[in-house]
Motif scaffolding. Structure first.
Motif, PDB file in Angstrom:
ATOM      1  N   ASP A 126       1.465  -1.082  -0.498  1.00  0.00           N
ATOM      2  CA  ASP A 126       0.148  -0.200   0.221  1.00  0.00           C
ATOM      3  C   ASP A 126       0.914   1.502   0.017  1.00  0.00           C
ATOM      4  O   ASP A 126       0.400   2.264  -0.865  1.00  0.00           O
ATOM      5  N   ALA A 127       1.580   1.297   0.723  1.00  0.00           N
ATOM      6  CA  ALA A 127       2.835   2.049   0.558  1.00  0.00           C
ATOM      7  C   ALA A 127       3.725   2.835  -0.808  1.00  0.00           C
ATOM      8  O   ALA A 127       3.875   3.526  -0.573  1.00  0.00           O
ATOM      9  N   LEU A 128       3.828   1.517  -1.171  1.00  0.00           N
ATOM     10  CA  LEU A 128       4.219   0.956  -2.443  1.00  0.00           C
ATOM     11  C   LEU A 128       3.553   1.792  -4.070  1.00  0.00           C
ATOM     12  O   LEU A 128       4.423   2.102  -5.136  1.00  0.00           O
ATOM     13  N   GLU A 129       2.553   1.493  -3.549  1.00  0.00           N
ATOM     14  CA  GLU A 129       1.414   1.923  -4.887  1.00  0.00           C
ATOM     15  C   GLU A 129       1.546   3.355  -5.382  1.00  0.00           C
ATOM     16  O   GLU A 129       1.357   3.125  -6.418  1.00  0.00           O
ATOM     17  N   PRO A 130       1.290   4.623  -4.425  1.00  0.00           N
ATOM     18  CA  PRO A 130       1.962   5.726  -5.659  1.00  0.00           C
ATOM     19  C   PRO A 130       2.911   5.837  -5.834  1.00  0.00           C
ATOM     20  O   PRO A 130       3.785   6.895  -7.059  1.00  0.00           O
ATOM     21  N   LEU A 131       4.378   4.875  -5.962  1.00  0.00           N
ATOM     22  CA  LEU A 131       5.584   5.120  -5.495  1.00  0.00           C
ATOM     23  C   LEU A 131       6.545   3.984  -7.315  1.00  0.00           C
ATOM     24  O   LEU A 131       6.510   4.131  -8.116  1.00  0.00           O
TER      25      LEU A 131
END
Length: 266
Positions: free
Chosen positions: A224-229
Motif C-alpha cells: 500500500d505504501a509503495l502503490e503511489p511510487l
C-alpha cells in the motif's frame, strides 16, 4: 542532528523550510545541497528535483525520485537501515525527493571500494574487476569485507539496484548507508554493482532475518505504501526477488547479457 524518532526526522524533512546552500558537483540531475530545520541546529539534505531528471528508456514508468523514496521504505520495512531518510516534497526547484545528507561535506573518507594496483589490495578485501589505468598499468577494483557493507549488498539484490558505485556508499557510524536508488526496483533482472565479492556465498543469518522481515511487510502493508511510487508489476517483482533470496539463501552472481559493474565504478 535533531533528537527524536525516525518519524520526527521524516516530519522535519517533509515540513521544514529548505534553503539551498550549494549544488552537488557531478550530479546528473541538478541535485541541490540544502539545509532544513532550526538555524541553531540545521540538518543537511540533498534535494533532487523531478524536473531535472534525466529519464531512462528502461525505466519508463513513474519518476526516479519516487524510486528513491520507495527504496527507503523497503530498507526500513526490512530493518536494513541502509537508505538515509528520504521523503517526497516540493523544494526550491519544484517537486522532488529530499534525503538526509550522510558523511562530510568536504574531504574524503576511508574508502569502502577502491581502485588500486594488484599488489596493493588491503588484506581481506575482495577483487571484483581487473583492468588498466590510463597509463596502461594493471589495476583492480576491490571492496572491503565489512558486515555492514554486506548488508548493503543483500538489500541491493532485493532492490535490483542497477547503479551501485563506490561513491554511493557512505559510512555512518557503525552502519554503511547507500544513496542514489533512482535506477532500482525494475522488473527485469538488472543488478549492477561493485559489491560482487560475496557472489555465491551464503547470506548471513542477520541479513536473512532482515529479508524475512521484508517478506512479511510485503505480505501485509508495504505494498500500500509503495502503490503511489511503483507499478504493480514492480512491486510483484520485488516480492519475487525477496522470496528467491530466502529460498536460495545465497548472494546472487552476475548475469550474462547485462553489464555486471556500473561505469564509472567509482
Amino acid at each position: 542532528m535533531p533528537t527524536g524518532t525516525g518519524a520526527d526526522l521524516e516530519e522535519l524533512l517533509t515540513r521544514g523550510d529548505l534553503t539551498p546552500v550549494g549544488r552537488i558537483s557531478g550530479s546528473s540531475n541538478g541535485a541541490l545541497l540544502c539545509v532544513v530545520g532550526d538555524p541553531a541546529d540545521e540538518v543537511l539534505v540533498i534535494h533532487k528535483p523531478e524536473a531535472t531528471e534525466r529519464r531512462l528508456w528502461d525505466y519508463p514508468d513513474g519518476t526516479l525520485v519516487a524510486r528513491e523514496r520507495a527504496a527507503f521504505l523497503v530498507s526500513e520495512a526490512g530493518g536494513f537501515g541502509v537508505v538515509p531518510p528520504t521523503v517526497l516534497r516540493d523544494g526550491p526547484l519544484g517537486p522532488g525527493s529530499v534525503q538526509l545528507w550522510v558523511g562530510p561535506v568536504t574531504g574524503e573518507e576511508e574508502p569502502l571500494v577502491d581502485v588500486v594496483a594488484p599488489d596493493e589490495v588491503p588484506d581481506g578485501w575482495y577483487v571484483v574487476l581487473e583492468g588498466e589505468s590510463t597509463l596502461g598499468k594493471p589495476v583492480v577494483v576491490a571492496h572491503c569485507a565489512e558486515p555492514a557493507l554486506r548488508t548493503v549488498a543483500v538489500l541491493d539484490a532485493a532492490l535490483n539496484n542497477s547503479d551501485r558505485k563506490g561513491s554511493h556508499l557512505l559510512r555512518d557510524g557503525d552502519v554503511v548507508r547507500g544513496c542514489d536508488h533512482g535506477v532500482s526496483l525494475g522488473v527485469e533482472p538488472k543488478l549492477r554493482t561493485v559489491l560482487w565479492g560475496w557472489a555465491g556465498e551464503p547470506v548471513p543469518d542477520a541479513d536473512l532475518a532482515r529479508l524475512e522481515r521484508l517478506a512479511v511487510a510485503l505480505a501485509t502493508d508495504l505494498p500500500d505504501a509503495l502503490e503511489p511510487l511503483l507499478t504493480p508489476d514492480e512491486v510483484e517483482a520485488l516480492r519475487r526477488r525477496v522470496a528467491a533470496l530466502l529460498r536460495l539463501r545465497r548472494h546472487p552472481g552476475p548475469r550474462g547479457g547485462w553489464p555486471a559493474i556500473p561505469w564509472p565504478a567509482l
